[in-house]
Each structure stands twice: as C-alpha cells, then as structure tokens.
Design a protein around this motif. Structure first.
Motif, PDB file in Angstrom:
ATOM      1  N   ASP A 299      47.527  48.576  42.881  1.00  0.00           N
ATOM      2  CA  ASP A 299      47.487  48.405  44.326  1.00  0.00           C
ATOM      3  C   ASP A 299      48.856  47.906  44.774  1.00  0.00           C
ATOM      4  O   ASP A 299      49.304  46.836  44.344  1.00  0.00           O
TER       5      ASP A 299
ATOM      6  N   THR B 274      44.338  48.863  33.172  1.00  0.00           N
ATOM      7  CA  THR B 274      43.449  48.215  34.140  1.00  0.00           C
ATOM      8  C   THR B 274      43.074  49.200  35.244  1.00  0.00           C
ATOM      9  O   THR B 274      43.952  49.788  35.882  1.00  0.00           O
TER      10      THR B 274
ATOM     11  N   SER C 215      40.658  48.601  41.563  1.00  0.00           N
ATOM     12  CA  SER C 215      39.788  47.506  41.986  1.00  0.00           C
ATOM     13  C   SER C 215      38.732  48.025  42.966  1.00  0.00           C
ATOM     14  O   SER C 215      39.017  48.886  43.801  1.00  0.00           O
TER      15      SER C 215
ATOM     16  N   SER D 101      41.577  42.076  47.933  1.00  0.00           N
ATOM     17  CA  SER D 101      42.289  41.851  46.671  1.00  0.00           C
ATOM     18  C   SER D 101      43.388  40.807  46.844  1.00  0.00           C
ATOM     19  O   SER D 101      43.541  39.896  46.026  1.00  0.00           O
TER      20      SER D 101
ATOM     21  N   LEU E  48      45.783  40.577  34.226  1.00  0.00           N
ATOM     22  CA  LEU E  48      44.911  41.652  34.710  1.00  0.00           C
ATOM     23  C   LEU E  48      44.632  42.581  33.546  1.00  0.00           C
ATOM     24  O   LEU E  48      45.564  43.114  32.931  1.00  0.00           O
TER      25      LEU E  48
ATOM     26  N   ILE F 144      37.231  45.222  36.045  1.00  0.00           N
ATOM     27  CA  ILE F 144      38.484  44.471  35.954  1.00  0.00           C
ATOM     28  C   ILE F 144      38.187  43.018  35.628  1.00  0.00           C
ATOM     29  O   ILE F 144      37.232  42.436  36.147  1.00  0.00           O
TER      30      ILE F 144
ATOM     31  N   LEU G  21      40.242  39.474  35.934  1.00  0.00           N
ATOM     32  CA  LEU G  21      41.416  38.782  36.468  1.00  0.00           C
ATOM     33  C   LEU G  21      41.339  37.330  36.041  1.00  0.00           C
ATOM     34  O   LEU G  21      40.335  36.660  36.293  1.00  0.00           O
TER      35      LEU G  21
ATOM     36  N   LEU H 236      35.130  41.854  37.947  1.00  0.00           N
ATOM     37  CA  LEU H 236      34.755  42.796  38.995  1.00  0.00           C
ATOM     38  C   LEU H 236      34.154  44.050  38.387  1.00  0.00           C
ATOM     39  O   LEU H 236      34.600  44.509  37.324  1.00  0.00           O
TER      40      LEU H 236
END
Length: 426
Positions: A278, A307, A310, A317, A344, A352, A354, A417
């Motif tokens: 992102d 990764t 998201s 985010s 990540l 995901i 984090l 997530l």
C-alpha cells in the motif's frame, strides 16, 4: 431488525444506553428504598414496643396492682389503662400478666385469664421477638415487673402485628415510588441532553461512520506528523550540507547527503519489494523513520515481500499502523532501550500479521495492557495527545474480522488480519 440496529445513529444509541442505565439505577434505588423502609418500619416497631413495655413495667399503678390486688381486681384496674396505652401508642396489644404468664389484660376480653402466647424468659430480663399469638404474627417485647425489693411481680408485653407493620410500609411506598420516578425522569432528561449534544457533534451518523471519520482524522494526523518530521530532517541535513560546502568541506557534505539516501533506501527496497503493498503505508513508514531519527530512536523495519494485500482501506491501514507506532515511540522515547521495530509478514491463513515492538519502559506493558483492555489510550486527549488511539486500533481491526494482542518482554502489539476480500486462502 439487524439493518435497523446497524443504521441507528450514534446519538440514538447514546440516548438508549443512558435511558436504560437510568431505568436500571431507578429500579435498584426502588428496591433499596423498599428494603430500607421495611427494615426501618420493623426497627421502629421494636423500639416502640420496648419503650412502651418498659414504661408500663415501671408504672406505680401496674406495680401496686400486681403486688396487692387479686387477679380479678387487678384486671378491673389495669384493663382500662392498657386499652388507653394501646390507643395512644398505636400498638395492637398490651398484655399485663402474672409471673407464670396468666393474662390480666388483653384487647380481646375472652383471652383474659388464659396463658400468654410467647416466650417468657427464665430470669427477669427484657426480650423482643417475632411470635404468632392470638392476633397473628407480631413484633413483641416482654419486660419484667419487679418490686422494690427485687421480687418478680409479673410481666408486661406490648406488640405490633406484622399486618400493621405492612400497612405502615405501604403508606411509605408512594414516597419511594416518587423518588424512583424522579430519578428515572432526571436520567431520561440527561439522556435526551446527551443525545442532542452527540447529534450536534456527529449528526445522524451511525457508529460505523463515526469510526470512519475518526479513522480518517487519525490517518491524516499520522501522515502529517510523519511528513513534517521527514521534511524537518531533510531541511536540517540540507542546511548542514550547504554550510559544509561553503566551508569547502565537500566530502563531509556529500557524506551527509548520501547518508540520508542510504538510510532510506533499505526501507524503500522493502516497501517496493512487496508486490501487494500500500503506497500510503509505505509513505507512513518512510515518514516515521524520519520521526524516529528526530527523536533519537533506533528504527527497525522488516517487511516480508510475500505479505498479501490488506483487507483494510488505506485510511484504516494508516490509522492502525500509525497509532501503534506512535504508542511504541512514546514508550521508547521515555525508556532506557530506545528502539522500535515494525514487522509485516503473511499469516498461515493467507492474511497479514503486523507486529509493533519497542524496548521502552516509559509506559510499562502492564499499564498498556490495562489501558488497552478498557479501550483507552496511554496519552491524554487534546493538542498534545491522542485520546482514542488504541481504542480506534481495536475497533478497526475487530471490525475487519481480525484480532489485537498485547504481550510483554519486549512489549509487542500483534495484529492479525484476515485475507482481503476475493483472496483465496492457500
């Protein structure tokens, strides 16, 4: 019904919650008042019966009648007196009796001459009890009548029936009900005022829209802080480099300028290596790196190139990652080990993971655990604080179907997530 609940405005929810709280408090107060009135009425009955019986037992008229008169003559003297006391004191009965418990007075004339129904102490002493006699259950007190020489002449018992106590309690109920209704009315008024106040701030937005608005604000703030720090750092380095060039120290000026590039290149490589990355998150991490250097914090980032994307929007985010990094930096800046690490990586389910860790002891992990569990922030609200940080993180993550966990040694926030929509779990 589910749709109606989801679209109900935050102001309406505040009103309903506060109104429900007012009703519950009112009900609890009503129960307390009724129980307290019952206790007070019973205690009043014990006090009145004890005081009346003790007064009669010390009356010269009663002492003389029990000491010198025959039972029939004693009844003729004492019965009118007992009935008068009953009327004046608001009692249900006054029974004067011989030492063995034979009644000399009673509101029901047919009971005179019979045995007293109740406990007669083995030795001359006062006794209060609840006993069922000829008039039904009653609170009664029995007191000995003693001559000046210590001889037991008889007993005096006075009592109030439970039925009379209940009638007294019922007469007190309107006051309790009035107090309860008053409290509920005040609570409803407060709920209505809170509804108007909340509507003035949030309009008719449902909770999800309010959270989105807060998330957007937090994202803008976080990116703004990061970009300000990055701009400030670059400005300082440029001024320093220009000064060195003016002094003819070209090599040092080049070193300062290239150092910035080297420090940022590693992070840029990690961000760009992630195919599903992102750009907003990448910009945030670059800005936070400058913010960390500005605050003297060792900045560490590890991004797994595998990764996945998201499930959160760019705004959410940035809000989640930014608030967790801010929290970690606050702790690291106040601690002895000044480092922050962001990781990540993909989860086994295609989502995901984090992780934001720090080595700071300025905000102990135990405190942050309590704060996080209650949905608060470790910083105050206002111009210098972020009063909704951790609460917003939890709301966003849980709303997306994920989870947040806080562990210690070192203090680490772990956000898990789920896969983004449309992505299949391998």
């Amino acid at each position: 019904m589910t749709h109606a609940r989801d679209t109900r405005s935050i102001a309406s929810r505040v009103f309903l919650v506060l109104l429900a709280a007012a009703v519950v408090v009112g009900a609890l107060v009503a129960v307390f008042l009724v129980v307290d009135a019952q206790r007070a009425t019973h205690a009043e009955a014990e006090r009145v019966t004890a005081a009346t019986a003790a007064t009669l037992a010390s009356s010269p008229l009663v002492i003389d009648a029990l000491a010198s008169e025959e039972p029939g003559e004693a009844t003729r003297v004492l019965e009118p007196y007992a009935l008068e006391v009953i009327a004046d004191a608001g009692l249900d009965f006054v029974t004067i009796m011989t030492p063995d418990g034979t009644r000399l007075t009673h509101p029901d004339l047919d009971q005179i001459g019979g045995d007293y129904l109740g406990t007669i102490p083995d030795a001359p002493r006062t006794l209060t009890e609840v006993f069922t006699g000829t008039l039904g259950p009653s609170v009664r007190t029995i007191v000995p009548v003693v001559a000046s020489g210590g001889e037991l002449l008889g007993w005096v018992s006075s009592g109030v029936t439970i039925e009379s106590i209940s009638e007294t309690l019922i007469r007190r109920l309107p006051l309790s009900i009035g107090i309860t209704l008053g409290l509920v009315a005040l609570g409803a008024l407060g709920a209505w005022i809170a509804r108007r106040f909340t509507r003035g701030i949030a309009g008719d937005l449902p909770p999800g829209k309010v959270r989105d608005a807060v998330s957007s604000y937090e994202s803008l703030r976080t990116l703004g802080d990061a970009l300000r720090a990055q701009t400030h750092e670059h400005g300082n380095r440029m001024h320093t480099a220009v000064a060195l060039l003016e002094l003819g120290r070209t090599d040092e000026a080049i070193e300062i300028l290239t150092a910035t590039s080297r420090q940022s290149q590693s992070l840029v490589d990690q961000v760009t290596a992630r195919q599903a990355g992102d750009p907003a998150v990448g910009a945030l991490l670059l800005g936070k790196a400058s913010q960390a250097r500005e605050r003297g914090i060792d900045w560490r980032v590890r991004i797994d190139p595998d990764t996945p994307a998201s499930p959160l929007s760019p705004v959410d985010s940035v809000a989640v990652l930014g608030n967790l990094i801010d929290n970690a930096m606050d702790a690291a800046a106040a601690g002895t080990e000044r480092w922050v690490e962001v990781v990540l990586r993909p989860s086994t389910g295609g989502g995901i993971i984090l992780e934001v860790s720090d080595g700071g002891d300025g905000i102990p992990s135990e405190l942050r655990q309590r704060v996080f569990a209650h949905g608060y922030s470790t910083k105050p609200a206002g111009a210098q604080g972020r009063g909704v940080g951790l609460a917003l993180v939890e709301a966003v993550v849980v709303g997306a179907g994920g989870s947040v966990e806080l562990t210690a040694h070192p203090t680490t926030f772990t956000v898990v997530l789920p896969p983004a929509r449309g992505r299949r779990t391998p």
